[in-house]
Design a protein around this motif. Structure first.
Motif, PDB file in Angstrom:
ATOM      1  N   GLN A   8       0.825  -1.209   0.000  1.00 20.96           N
ATOM      2  CA  GLN A   8       0.000   0.000   0.000  1.00 20.96           C
ATOM      3  C   GLN A   8       0.862   1.263   0.000  1.00 20.96           C
ATOM      4  N   TYR A  30       0.927   1.104  10.047  1.00 15.27           N
ATOM      5  CA  TYR A  30       1.057   2.124   8.995  1.00 15.27           C
ATOM      6  C   TYR A  30       1.894   3.302   9.483  1.00 15.27           C
ATOM      7  N   SER A  64      -4.607   4.018   5.660  1.00 19.20           N
ATOM      8  CA  SER A  64      -4.939   3.174   6.804  1.00 19.20           C
ATOM      9  C   SER A  64      -5.700   1.932   6.368  1.00 19.20           C
ATOM     10  N   ASN A  65      -5.909   1.061   7.330  1.00 16.20           N
ATOM     11  CA  ASN A  65      -6.802  -0.079   7.199  1.00 16.20           C
ATOM     12  C   ASN A  65      -7.948   0.184   8.179  1.00 16.20           C
ATOM     13  N   VAL A  89      -7.470   0.043   2.828  1.00 19.49           N
ATOM     14  CA  VAL A  89      -7.710  -1.383   2.620  1.00 19.49           C
ATOM     15  C   VAL A  89      -9.194  -1.597   2.851  1.00 19.49           C
ATOM     16  N   SER A 136      -9.695  -8.951  -0.808  1.00 20.27           N
ATOM     17  CA  SER A 136      -9.675  -7.556  -0.382  1.00 20.27           C
ATOM     18  C   SER A 136      -8.993  -6.691  -1.434  1.00 20.27           C
ATOM     19  N   ILE A 138      -6.708  -2.854  -1.904  1.00 24.52           N
ATOM     20  CA  ILE A 138      -6.159  -1.578  -1.484  1.00 24.52           C
ATOM     21  C   ILE A 138      -6.683  -0.620  -2.539  1.00 24.52           C
TER      22      ILE A 138
END
Length: 181
Positions: A8, A30, A64-65, A89, A136, A138
């Motif tokens: 990412q 992150y 961020s996630n 994400v 998933s 990004i």
């Protein structure tokens, strides 16, 4: 997983003067890897008493996630902060048409998508040899980017599932669920 963070961050074209924000810091996966000096990065984390929804400082990049259960509130907030780049994400089911339209109407274009899978077997499933996948993305949005063609890439091998601490999930979810990593 750490590999996802690296992918990412590698997708983001940043400038030396950019101000970075991790709105859901958790353990700092992150924040600790942001490619900038400490004076060029900030975070919020409700467990540490810093509420993202009260954040009002200028930022250039939000990465961020985020907790998937809060996406309805997160999108209007990131739009209000007006960063140049937003990188999240999310699971496939969270990249919805209404969110795409909301971002487009706010001046953001989806410029990059990276597909990856996360192995997420339960103990019972592992004992039975079953290995499900959690697909998933990004996603990266850029403000005032007129290019309407998003670049899509993918990871060939799934990343391992890593559980976050239970307190994080209790705070960030209306009900206690494991929503990823």
């Amino acid at each position: 997983p750490p590999g996802v963070v690296d992918v990412q961050l590698g997708m983001i074209k940043h400038k030396k003067e950019d101000l970075w924000l991790d709105p859901f810091k958790n353990d700092g996966a992150y924040y600790d890897k942001f490619p900038c000096d400490n004076d060029k990065k900030d975070f919020t984390e409700i467990i540490e008493g810093k509420d993202f929804f009260k954040y009002d400082k200028k930022t250039d990049i939000i990465c961020s996630n985020p907790p998937y259960s809060l996406f309805k509130k997160i999108y209007p907030k990131v739009i209000a902060l007006r960063p140049r780049i937003i990188s999240f994400v999310m699971s496939h089911s969270n990249l919805t048409r209404p969110r795409l339209v909301m971002m487009r109407d706010a001046g953001y274009n989806l410029t990059k998508i990276h597909h990856f899978d996360v192995k997420r077997p339960s103990k019972e499933q592992r004992d039975n040899g079953y290995k499900p996948w959690m697909p998933s993305f990004i996603v990266q949005w850029e403000l005032n980017n007129k290019n309407k063609d998003a670049k899509m890439t993918w990871s060939d091998k799934p990343f391992p599932f890593i559980e976050l601490n239970k307190d994080y999930h209790k705070v960030h979810s209306q009900e206690f669920i494991w929503w990823g990593f």
